[in-house]
Write an enzyme that holds these catalytic residues in place. Sequence first.
Site, PDB file in Angstrom:
ATOM      1  N   TYR A  68      35.383  50.918  40.459  1.00 24.14           N
ATOM      2  CA  TYR A  68      35.214  51.436  41.833  1.00 24.14           C
ATOM      3  C   TYR A  68      34.071  50.803  42.617  1.00 24.14           C
ATOM      4  O   TYR A  68      33.404  51.477  43.387  1.00 24.14           O
ATOM      5  CB  TYR A  68      35.039  52.961  41.830  1.00 24.14           C
ATOM      6  N   HIS A  69      33.896  49.487  42.497  1.00 23.95           N
ATOM      7  CA  HIS A  69      32.794  48.847  43.209  1.00 23.95           C
ATOM      8  C   HIS A  69      33.247  47.613  43.993  1.00 23.95           C
ATOM      9  O   HIS A  69      32.671  46.529  43.840  1.00 23.95           O
ATOM     10  CB  HIS A  69      31.686  48.457  42.227  1.00 23.95           C
TER      11      HIS A  69
END
Length: 529
Positions: free
Chosen positions: A466-467
């Site tokens: 999730y980056h």
Amino acid sequence: MQEFDYVVVGGGSAGCVVASRLSEDPDVTVCLLEAGGAGNGWVVTAPIGIAIMVPSSRNNWAFDTVPQAGLNGRKGYQPRGKALGGSSAINGMVYIRGHRTDYDGWAALGNAGWAYDDVLPYFKKSENNEIVHDAFHGRGGPLNVARLRTENPFQDFFLEAGRQLQLPVTDDFNGENQLGLGIYQVTQKNGERCSAARAYIEPNLSRPNLKVVTAAPASKIVFDGKRATGVEFGRDGKTSSVRARREVIVSSGAFQSPPLLMLSGIGNAPDLQRLGIEVVHHSPGVGQNLQDHIDFALSYRSGSLDLFGSSFAGLRRLWREIGRYRKRRVGMITSNVAECGGFLKTDPNLAVPDIQLHFSVAMADNHGRARHLGHGFACHVCLLRPKSRGAVTLQSADPAAAPQIDPKFYDHPDDLETMVKAFKITRRIMDAEPLAKWRTAEMYSGNVRSDDDIRVILRNRSDTVYHPVGTARMGVDAMAVVDPQLRVRGVEALRMVDASIMPTLIGGNTNAPSIMIGEKAAAMIRAAP
């Protein structure tokens, strides 16, 4: 039509900061447009609400990627926040800044003013750290950083496993030295999530010069020639618009800021023309340079009720924990799930850590979308500086269409080979006695032995942690989308302020750096003539 000095598009981690800081000047008017809702319900404020939001579309865009060749043709899953606070309203609340060399690297690429010593004051300005009071941390800032209130014994089991393997242990990943294992500091206050909206917007909603509009997805930036003059957005089934006297500031994130530019005529001209979009400025770098942390989780079953899971005994325990949370804001409901972890090197000769661990007090399977009976724990390992580069593009000229996301995971062969080493290191920790004695079965990877076995399971089960960043990168070359002042190149009165401007992915979680970007951008805007 309403008119403001500044229009900020996107109420995420950076957008909330910019809108709040600019509206500190009573002589300036600011409008913040957010596509999602208010982001203030219990599912947001109670930290364990992450287990509800990430696997679902609640406060979540829940994007999919295109099929990934490096993942054997699987589509990846990309949850992103759809509420005030953006992804800080649904994330794991881990407060990590990255490594000093990440920012020094940005400056070395020609981005003056973005070295570590330049950005540290903005990290400190944003922060109220309850734990660490030293030259690396701030006190009195809007973003509260605190200890976890879970008292979970598995934190100690994880750290003891590391000690038995003679791995270093640290109290602060954001201080002098990042290397080692430790318990994560979290963006919480009094046992509740401290999103960017709760930190920067909610306390300032009474400002007469700040207007916050939710459920208002932007569809187009309006230009007068090459100058951005406003934004069109949808609300209540109608198209509305708002005018910006000074600047439009796009803060919609790495997946949605570039598509908004493209829909508005800024992007690779041939691609825009094929979709019937009038070109305002040819900028071939828009949407390119996508970088993300590829991640794999080793998961284990366990009989411990200190771990989240599905059982009658677990439900009784959870009911008691809800009572504790209501009374004292402590216990399992305050968990961010990824309670501890660390930064390690796959090669001792490396100058900086190249992998990050997130130890989870729950079984990890397909972002929480695959449910299992029983209880368990897991350890995620992600590659901090992948060499693979992807892109975000438009599927059509329809503003309501989801972006086409192609991270190109494992596209560069070095990424897979480094993750093979990372798998082995993580498994050694999980096999150490303090953790091994609590497990009853190893899920999915129990029969994995050879390097080829590891490569197979990595391709079968890896995905994002999730980056996503980098899709409107900052720089001074022809492919850069924004300059070091975050002004969109080739046009006027338009800036990008979010993780999309990062030229390279930082070594860690991206929420705190996105907030720093918002702080620095607001200072630059206020200092502009």
